[in-house]
Design an enzyme around this catalytic site. Structure first.
Site, short mmCIF file in Angstrom:
data_model
loop_
_atom_site.label_atom_id
_atom_site.label_comp_id
_atom_site.label_asym_id
_atom_site.label_seq_id
_atom_site.Cartn_x
_atom_site.Cartn_y
_atom_site.Cartn_z
N SER A 24 0.83 -1.20 0.00
CA SER A 24 0.00 0.00 0.00
C SER A 24 0.87 1.26 0.00
CB SER A 24 -0.96 -0.06 1.20
OG SER A 24 -2.02 0.86 1.05
N HIS B 100 -7.55 -5.88 0.02
CA HIS B 100 -6.36 -5.04 0.08
C HIS B 100 -5.35 -5.54 1.10
CE1 HIS B 100 -3.97 -1.46 -0.41
NE2 HIS B 100 -4.14 -1.11 0.85
#
Length: 260
Positions: free
Chosen positions: A92, A241
């Site tokens: 991320s 994610h």
């Protein structure tokens, strides 16, 4: 800025110039412990350095958080340890830091792995999270149980709340977050954005996407291939994610196999 770090030395230690050294960079609201499971897997054959990025964990605080600055933090740490060339794994926000490192100083990056992020700007995805974290601080929750009840009013997913509250820890003055919420909120437009960086990184690169995550899509892959023309994409099925936590064995295997 000299970051806080943790060194995991290779179990099969070779002369320093032969051991590949892998830096692992966590994402927003994280810390160096987030990817410790991956570090343990890699440690069988590689020296691994886990870092707290600025405004996170035990690293220094700063009112500024541009990606070039955060990339320079990584190189400053490498320089302080006498390391010229590194490989980088980032998730991320940490993936954006890793990509910035590779684009700004490609000669110093041996291999690159980016987990569920692309070199593009994203819209606001964390306004509720920031409001919840600020409420926890404002109401001075005395422990994680109280903090979780407050945060539940803003963050629906229990797993996300638990992740955020891992960094709500007891200090000398009671409980507080070990990331600086105000500085992160102040810089969120930079963290969610992407700097204008020219050039490309042409060495070995792996992008790993969670099947249910929309952080990497067909459009953002165009930006990936422009900046990282030798990149490969792997998709982990039925995960979002937080792929390194949701499917840790699969994620770790992909990373280990890439370096092998």
């Amino acid at each position: 800025m000299l970051l806080n770090y943790q060194l995991k030395q290779a179990a099969k230690h070779e002369p320093a110039n032969k051991n590949e050294i892998i830096f692992i960079i966590h994402g927003l609201f994280g810390s160096l412990s987030n990817l410790s499971g991956l570090a343990k897997e890699l440690q069988a054959n590689f020296d691994v350095i886990l870092v707290d990025v600025r405004n996170h964990g035990q690293s220094p605080r700063s009112r500024s958080m541009t990606y070039p600055e955060m990339a320079e933090d990584i190189f400053e740490l490498a320089d302080s340890l006498g390391i010229e060339k590194i490989s980088v794994v980032g998730h991320s926000m940490g993936g954006k830091i890793a990509m910035t490192c590779a684009l700004l100083q490609p000669q110093r990056i041996k291999n690159l792995i980016v987990a569920d992020i692309a070199p593009v700007a994203y819209g606001d995805r964390h306004s509720d999270v920031f409001t919840g974290l600020q409420s926890v601080s404002l109401l001075q929750a005395k422990n994680r149980t109280e903090a979780e009840k407050i945060l539940a009013g803003y963050v629906e997913t229990p797993e996300v709340r638990q992740f955020l509250l891992k960094s709500y820890q007891r200090g000398d003055d009671g409980f507080d977050f070990v990331y600086n919420v105000d500085n992160l909120h102040h810089n969120y437009h930079l963290i969610s954005g992407w700097p204008a960086i020219e050039g490309e990184y042409t060495d070995s690169t792996l992008f790993i996407k969670g099947e249910r995550s929309d952080y990497i899509n067909e459009k953002s892959m165009e930006s990936v291939m422009t900046l990282f023309p030798n990149a490969r994409l792997k998709i982990i099925n039925d995960t979002g994610h937080w792929l390194h936590a949701e499917k840790a064995k699969t994620f770790n295997r992909l990373v280990v196999n890439f370096f092998a």
